[in-house]
Design an enzyme around this catalytic site. Structure first.
Site, PDB file in Angstrom:
ATOM      1  N   LYS A 100      -1.961  10.727  32.154  1.00  0.00           N
ATOM      2  CA  LYS A 100      -2.302  10.510  30.620  1.00  0.00           C
ATOM      3  C   LYS A 100      -1.274   9.434  29.993  1.00  0.00           C
ATOM      4  CE  LYS A 100      -2.261  13.093  26.344  1.00  0.00           C
ATOM      5  NZ  LYS A 100      -2.111  14.451  25.474  1.00  0.00           N
ATOM      6  N   SER A 103       0.610  16.305  48.231  1.00  0.00           N
ATOM      7  CA  SER A 103      -0.173  17.521  48.799  1.00  0.00           C
ATOM      8  C   SER A 103       1.005  17.900  49.591  1.00  0.00           C
ATOM      9  CB  SER A 103      -1.403  17.326  49.006  1.00  0.00           C
ATOM     10  OG  SER A 103      -2.065  18.429  49.488  1.00  0.00           O
TER      11      SER A 103
END
Length: 218
Positions: A98, A114
């Site tokens: 963002k 991940s």
């Protein structure tokens, strides 16, 4: 392929052995590396992330290796620990995107971390499996939303990065090596080379690179 020469790379989660190896390799290839640890940014605090974005200014590449584990039997898990785990792997990276996405130069890329637990869940690792799977899914979603900014994920297997140091390490590593198709555990160099590939390959986006010696298949 692009190069790292004169590129600005921000690494979130600078305390790990993997992060240090990536920073060293990127610096050796001419990148300007900004390593950010918990004292510099709090992924649970959006104001802290916004302040980081203002300090960094324009950038080319971002890697988020932050993790905060909430391991243990699901019947004994602490709610706050679960939230911190998702803050590190999922909510924090969303807020990084963002606030930093508008500052990427053309050709930029984000790499999320991940982990093999998403594909090989184990008892006591439910939160780890969920956060790692969410990170991989987030990379796909951001790759679509932020295009042409590229976004990928990297899923390491068992890596001799220092995180496993302690009693029983050698026996555990022998077991992992015997089961992995690659017949060894990983090294930070294995992860670093894949991470830098994900950053510099201009046709790679929305993908999870499995650098686990085939561990998710064993």
């Amino acid at each position: 392929m692009t190069t790292l020469q004169d590129k600005k790379l921000v690494i979130i989660g600078a305390g790990s052995g993997i992060a240090r190896r990536i920073a060293d390799d990127a610096t050796a290839q001419g990148a300007q590396v900004i390593s950010v640890g918990r004292p510099e940014v709090d992924l649970t605090d959006e104001a802290s992330i916004h302040a980081l974005a203002e300090r960094v200014g324009e950038l080319d590449y971002l890697i988020s290796l932050a993790a905060d584990h909430a391991n243990g039997p699901v019947t004994e898990l602490d709610r706050d620990a679960i939230h911190r785990a998702f803050d590190a792997k999922v909510i924090g990276p969303i807020l990084l995107a963002k606030h930093l996405a508008p500052s990427f130069r053309p050709g930029g890329a984000i790499l999320l971390f991940s982990g093999v637990a998403a594909w090989r869940p184990a008892p006591g690792r439910s939160v780890m499996a969920a956060t790692n799977a969410a990170a991989a899914a987030l990379a796909e979603a951001l790759a679509v939303e932020l295009a042409p900014l590229r976004v990928n994920a990297l899923s390491p297997g068992i890596i001799d990065s220092g995180a496993w140091d302690g009693p029983g390490k050698d026996s555990f590593f022998r077991t992992v090596a015997a089961q992995n198709p690659a017949r060894r555990v990983g090294d930070p160099a294995d992860i670093s080379s894949a991470a830098l590939l994900a950053l510099t390959n201009p046709f790679l986006t929305g993908t999870t690179l499995h650098v686990d010696g085939g561990g998710r298949l064993a």
